[in-house]
Design an enzyme around this catalytic site. Sequence first.
Site, PDB file in Angstrom:
ATOM      1  N   HIS A   1      47.902  33.225  32.912  1.00  0.00           N
ATOM      2  CA  HIS A   1      46.905  34.215  33.318  1.00  0.00           C
ATOM      3  C   HIS A   1      47.413  35.639  33.152  1.00  0.00           C
ATOM      4  CE1 HIS A   1      44.480  30.986  34.948  1.00  0.00           C
ATOM      5  NE2 HIS A   1      45.505  30.572  35.681  1.00  0.00           N
TER       6      HIS A   1
ATOM      7  N   THR B   1      43.068  36.880  42.341  1.00  0.00           N
ATOM      8  CA  THR B   1      42.994  35.584  41.666  1.00  0.00           C
ATOM      9  C   THR B   1      42.792  34.502  42.722  1.00  0.00           C
ATOM     10  OG1 THR B   1      45.399  35.291  41.784  1.00  0.00           O
ATOM     11  CG2 THR B   1      44.516  36.334  39.798  1.00  0.00           C
TER      12      THR B   1
END
Length: 299
Positions: free
Chosen positions: A137, A250
Amino acid sequence: MHQSALLCLVLSSLLTWGNEAPAAHESATTAVPSKPKPASKPVAAKPAKPLFTSTVAPSEAAKPAAHAAHEEDPNHWSYEGKLTGPANWARINPAYGLCAEGQAQSPVNVDKAQLQKLEPLKITYGLSKLAILNNGHTIQVNVEPGSWLEALGERYELKQFHFHTPSEEAINGRRFPLVAHMVHASESGSLAVIAVLFKEGRANPTLDALWPRLPEEHGETRSYSERVLSPASLLPDNLRFFTLKGSLTTPPCSEEVRWLILKTPLELSSAQLERFRQFFPMNARPLQALNGREILESE
């Protein structure tokens, strides 16, 4: 899941080094004398220790590069995609419920801050060995223990920093090309994140040191064997800041995170920005509603 238990779980995974724990800081003034060798028995010179080592987690070795598409994998969250993008994070896993239901989510647009006399940030970051992780990510740089932040009456230890493009935070509606998030934890487990914004301009020397060693594979870590730089080199001289309570940006989007958004941006070159975007063309969560939260601005 109870929020405090969830936060502990988040902190544990967020601060993981990967394959090995960082070594403790050594004293800069203490030297260990080498054992004397008999003159009659010459010792062959040891090969030079490489500055970097690279490892890929066994369970990740067969996975595609981090920038490959995962949008249709129902078990994987992403920044884009019909099934796994930010609008659906809460549907992927029940533990991600706050991503949809939370009332103090991040990132936010800073446009109406209340100017106040706040205690200046006290930052003491030392030289550190680094472990540069491609977690699929972002690029995350884990640091050794011993670097500290004192902010608004609480003391936190720096655990890692990572990058987003464009910046997740916006100032008066403007998102910057890149942001570094410096993630800290207190002894009680509370989190504080310093956001360092970047604008395009001259090449950044710290990024020049990091970018050539960016891991290409999902799950790959490249580690420095020497203490080569201090995370302080990623901070501007002026530490005036905006602050508010928010969340992780996140999943699981845990709240009660203290955000400290530095007002003075650093510079990076267009080539440095393009280099990062080769790995992550876009890895920023959409802006979230303030829901009545007050943003404070240090004088």
